[in-house]
Design an enzyme around this catalytic site. Sequence first.
Site, PDB file in Angstrom:
ATOM      1  CE1 TYR A 567       3.750   2.252  -5.309  1.00  0.00           C
ATOM      2  CE2 TYR A 567       5.929   1.976  -6.266  1.00  0.00           C
ATOM      3  CZ  TYR A 567       5.107   2.517  -5.299  1.00  0.00           C
ATOM      4  OH  TYR A 567       5.631   3.321  -4.321  1.00  0.00           O
ATOM      5  CG  ASP A 664       6.348   3.431 -14.061  1.00  0.00           C
ATOM      6  OD1 ASP A 664       7.587   3.279 -14.057  1.00  0.00           O
ATOM      7  OD2 ASP A 664       5.680   3.609 -13.030  1.00  0.00           O
ATOM      8  CE  LYS A 692      12.549   0.679  -8.907  1.00  0.00           C
ATOM      9  NZ  LYS A 692      12.657   0.916  -7.475  1.00  0.00           N
TER      10      LYS A 692
END
Length: 888
Positions: A567, A664, A692
Amino acid sequence: MKTGLRALLESCRVAWWTTVLAVGFALGRHDRARASRLLRAYLLRMGPLYIKAGQVLGTQSGLLPRQVTEEFRTFFDQLPPMRESALRGVLRRGLGRPPEEVFDTFDRRPVAAGSVAQVHRAAVDGHPVAVKIVKAGVRGRLQAGVTVIGRLLALTHLLPRLRGYDLPGHFRELSPLLTGQCDMTAEAARQREIAENFRNHPFVRVPAVHEALCGPDILVMEYVDGIPGQDAHTVPVGRHELAAGLQDAFYCMVYFHGLFHVDPHPGNIVFAEDGRITLLDFGLVGRLTEDDKWNLASFYYACIRKEWALAGHRFTRAFAVRPEVLADAAYADELGAVLRRHFEEQASRWSTLAFLDDAIRLLGRHGTRITTTFSVLALSLLTGEGFISAVDPDIDLWATTRRFTDRFAPYLNDGLRETFQRETAERAPRTVAVREEAARRLVAPTHFDRFVLPSAFPLVVAEAYGSRLRDLDGNEYIDLSGGYGPHILGYAHPAVVTAIQEAAARGAVNAVGNPDEVRLAGLIADAFGPDHKVVLGNSGTEAVQIALRIARARTGRQRVAKFEGHYHGFSDQGLVSSWFRYRGDARAPEPVGNSAGMQDAVVAETLVLQYGEEASLRRIAAHADELACVILEPMPSALGDFDPEFLRALSAVCAEAGALVVYDEVVTGFRVHYGGVQHLAGVTPDLTCLGKIIGGGLPAGAVVGRPELVDTARTSGDPFRDVDSKAFAGGTMSGNSVTAAAGAATLRELRDHPRTYTRLRERTAWLVDDLTARAADSGVPCVVRGRDSVFSVAFDHAVPRRVRDRLAGLDVTATLAFAYHMRRHGIHLPELHTMMLSAAHSDGDLELVSEAFGKSVREMLSAGFFGAHRDFTGTEDRDFTGTERGTG
């Protein structure tokens, strides 16, 4: 004998014996037993293709009188074997030498004989084996039978009433499946694949294949001892429990694996005394693509919800050839009536045969037919459900089918929903009220309105601190979500709160330079390399978009490669083949969108790969001149670990191809290590995407990499050159002082307290081991895995290495219910997401999590979760399988 002559002789034989059968039926039309004997003798004379029909009839005790089905029970494994001279010839040709030189012992009397092959007991290196041998002449008989039936069906095309069924075309598509059951090399490969699918299953297994001894005519496997399927009544286990186990095994193949037994009659099943199941004979095996599984699940889901128009649309899309001819209202009305009749009015008397018959007739009347895939699946279910009903005549097939389809639907069934609604209303009425208010004013796809996998009971938090959340009603929970990752220090860490307050008091600067963004960039760059540079953004999704734009601008190429199940945010590129849908062969996936509104061109141009597989490296090399970059999660969230060797090989092949490697690490960056997974793996990518944690709980994103790459986003000072060769990456809030101050405070805490990572690693390992032990003590199929503060719980028996297989095997309903059971005991976790620990979690917190896990699993077990669960933990692990009867 030449094919044409064999087909001519077969035609004559069929005509003669069919005439004899018709005369026999006419003379004894009222004698059902005599008619059954005549049909049995006819099918036996006709050969292997016809005997298959008899095997199906032998399982239909729920539809046919017992005296009829009994006539065909011998078709399962008690057919005439080939002559001794023929056996010697097949063995000599297949082994290349006498069997005495291959086997320690070889029993020339078969233990079972079917329509295609017969099975003998032997021994290799002191271990008993089963030797499956294709009968002499069967290939020719099968091919001749296929030719004759094909010609007969071609005649039906001359009849207007039958033309819509396209029987010749349908049979033509089925023919390779029927004739392919004579190839033992192919069957051995299928058997190995299915055995791997059931590896670690609590009560289903498949015999191991001795590959070195297999060939086109011979399949050698471990010998299996136990109770034959036709003697299921002698198994000392409850009939309902045994039937539920069979259904679980059959449906597991369909819904989980997409690779299913087409011929699950009693002759191909063996039971242990404790009810464990061994599957045999993989001559006839069907496959469902990822699209097939998706369509089947969506069809069942609409039927369960009684949304008949939607169910009809999904049925037509999935199961009809040429669905475009079925657009008229009359067809839709007729199909709705068929669906209501079988899935509602007659559900308690469910019959696959009856539904299939109605569906075939309806499609035929409207000028088309069912797909070959569906007819093969229906044959499997017809045979399997017949066997299940014979084991337990009182079983409600639709009720147990619904339990199973509910298990794989991403939604709670009505009973579960009502239970949790009542409990939530009592425990958290204010939360319920706010959720209802939100429904009128807010669309929140991350929590209130979660995409595809909706949260039935989202939490509404009034306050968060340390490892705890408190909802609006004062209920307190230990949190295992961490806001999906940012709060590695825990909520409201004093250093972060102070930094935010001070930055806000200084004016919350954005869109102009500020010292906080420079400090944050310096901390990030230093963690990844002293010469690295950073571009700041506002989210992980933005970071990915910036990195891909830099890669395209730098290389002058357009195409991006990514890995299935990884994702990368909600952009069109990031969502390709990410979480929910997959397509194509697992070894060479095809791209598929995961949202409406995605650009078709972006999806189609994406090269989709499999993580950890050498074939992916070869595909990258094959597309070397097209690829701008390869993006991946170095530690895929869905798998919870990383493959250093693969990451090194990936870097090497991309360097040779001139494509950039983009990691990622939005989730793993500064979580598994100060920096990221790449520091643990010892591999440095070209660019890294972060988010994050680097925002300290506020929206943030960043791309970090070598200066010559990151400088692609820096102006050249020449506006014309910028437009031609530079990558624009601006954002109004990028690098704002409040976010940057919070992120810098977080990174300083992590940098200055390296013991934080050691404690997180140790606590994660303890928790994984403890939860695994508790699940094992309960006998529940559960896989707990994780490392370095990231972990997951999956109610599944398998440990697949591909994301698609892990998600396919996930018991979604149990996973949802697990989250709500844990909430009962004061633990909050994301219903269908990776869980995370923070530095604020204490040993006492983890002990409470473990106790809640044990209570929740026991409650779920008592409530009937986990399908045909039986506790085998006290059973000796032995080689339990049955007299080998996988004969075709």
